[in-house]
Scaffold this active site. Structure first.
Site, PDB file in Angstrom:
ATOM      1  CD  GLU A  24      -3.022  -1.192   2.147  1.00 53.88           C
ATOM      2  OE1 GLU A  24      -2.953  -0.392   3.098  1.00 53.88           O
ATOM      3  OE2 GLU A  24      -3.937  -2.046   2.042  1.00 53.88           O
ATOM      4  CD  GLU A  72      -3.816  -6.071   3.551  1.00 50.26           C
ATOM      5  OE1 GLU A  72      -2.576  -6.129   3.413  1.00 50.26           O
ATOM      6  OE2 GLU A  72      -4.385  -5.205   4.232  1.00 50.26           O
TER       7      GLU A  72
END
Length: 416
Positions: free
Chosen positions: A152, A239
């Site tokens: 991320e 994820e």
């Protein structure tokens, strides 16, 4: 999981027209890389050997995971902690994706594990850091299949992290990606932001060093990715989690939420799986495989540690029966009644996953594969009251009939 001669919800007296569920194995889409979950990223309370078995065994008692995601710690002293759990997952044939949450703090603009950016002058040092991790894993017989550049990179958070501009990640991958000794995944955007990954893919030299276009689906991001497909890149969802927002301040604890609420959210998860497959994505990886809101209980919020949870059985309708190397194939019905369906072919089997999100039972679906009525098939049902119950399809008047229960997921395994 139980097996019965006849599902109790079948009603021979209820006459409903037979409708063919047609599978065409000659019409193919993506090849499946697998389904999986993540290790705990921090601390040492990792899944036990027995729990790894429950997650990765693809037999009658397991969930059939085939991908295990682990963290590349910024501190190399932590690397040995994951060796045994990774080896155990690998013993079931799982492939391993390793993701860094931060480079070593000394390499970053703020010299901190939280936030900051990787100094361009330290790009080589970061490659050396990753390759040192890979060497340690190899020395301990852990085969890392792929590594990510950064977890991320495009959202600022208050925990271990590192911020990357898309152009910076492009330059890093272009100039240094070929030095990383396994497959490379990028960019793991928190909401699969294609405009971010496009910056990498539209640079020929950078794109050449990327094997897997990876992303998460928090809040957004589920969509086909024609550019990545056209370049022959695998597309992995690496994820996601749903926990009835129990992580928010003032939220009702999980243990106090109803089983109906939890099943409704599990259905939301199932729909993201279905959508990912229809998007031609190759893999889907959940967050922690062992957690109260996940697949194996951790002993908190009313769960029993080590027990497979309802959400795990629901997920396994994909993970346990759609194996790595299977191809998604065409499936259709003249009137789908709102059913969500995908089909797959491999190992001499055809697998159909049917999600019925409505409150209506859909009866008398006749299984037809490449123009032939199925002669041998088993199917598995999970709904609010059942957890992957197994039944054998019986041929009635030349039809191989099944029903789709209300608010259920059904996986049909047809032997060719």
């Amino acid at each position: 999981m139980s097996c019965g001669k006849e599902p109790e919800y079948k009603d021979p007296a209820d006459v409903v027209a037979v409708r063919d569920l047609n599978v065409k194995t000659s019409t193919t889409f993506q090849t499946i890389a697998g389904f999986g979950g993540a290790n705990q990223m921090w601390g040492t309370q990792f899944p036990s050997k027995e729990e790894i078995g429950k997650a990765f065994d693809d037999g009658e008692s397991g969930l059939g995971f085939s991908i295990f995601r682990v963290r590349i710690a910024s501190n190399p002293e932590e690397w040995p902690l994951i060796i045994e759990v990774a080896k155990e997952a690998q013993s079931y044939g799982a492939i391993i994706l390793a993701s860094p949450w931060s480079p070593p703090a000394s390499l970053k603009t703020n010299t901190d594990e939280v936030g900051g950016r990787l100094e361009p002058g330290n790009y080589q040092a970061f490659v050396d850091h990753i390759n040192a991790f890979l060497s340690l894993m190899e020395d301990n017989e852990v085969d890392i299949y792929a590594v990510s550049v950064q977890n991320e990179p495009d959202i600022e958070v208050s925990y271990e992290s590192c911020d990357w501009f898309a152009a910076d990640m492009r330059d890093f991958i272009k100039e240094y990606g070929s030095q990383i000794n396994v497959k490379l995944a990028a960019p793991e955007s928190f909401n699969f932001n294609q405009s971010y990954s496009d910056v990498i893919l539209r640079d020929d030299e950078a794109a050449a060093n990327v094997d897997i276009v990876a992303g998460h689906i928090y809040g957004n991001g589920q969509a086909p990715y024609p550019l990545a497909e056209s370049m022959g890149k695998e597309i992995w969802m690496t994820e996601y989690l749903l926990n009835l927002n129990t992580g928010n301040t003032g939220a009702t604890p999980w243990a106090e939420r109803s089983n109906e609420d939890k099943w409704e959210e599990t259905f939301e998860m199932l729909l993201t799986l279905h959508t990912a497959m229809e998007n031609n994505w190759n893999a889907y990886i959940w967050w922690y495989l062992k957690r109260y809101y996940s697949f194996i209980g951790d002993g908190s919020e009313g769960t029993t540690e080590g027990e497979i949870l309802k959400r795990g059985y629901a997920f396994s309708h994909f993970s346990n029966y759609i194996r790595p190397g299977y191809q998604r194939v065409d499936v259709s019905m003249s009137n789908d009644f709102g059913l969500r369906m995908t089909a797959y072919h491999g190992d001499g089997k055809t697998v159909v996953v049917i999600i019925n999100e409505s409150s209506t039972r859909v009866r008398n679906l006749n299984l037809v594969v490449d123009g032939e009525v199925a002669q041998s098939a088993d199917y598995y049902v999970t709904n609010f009251n059942r957890s992957r119950e197994q039944f054998a399809v019986e041929n009635v008047d030349g039809n191989a009939l099944i029903d789709a229960l209300p608010e259920s997921v059904t996986t049909v395994v047809i032997n060719d």
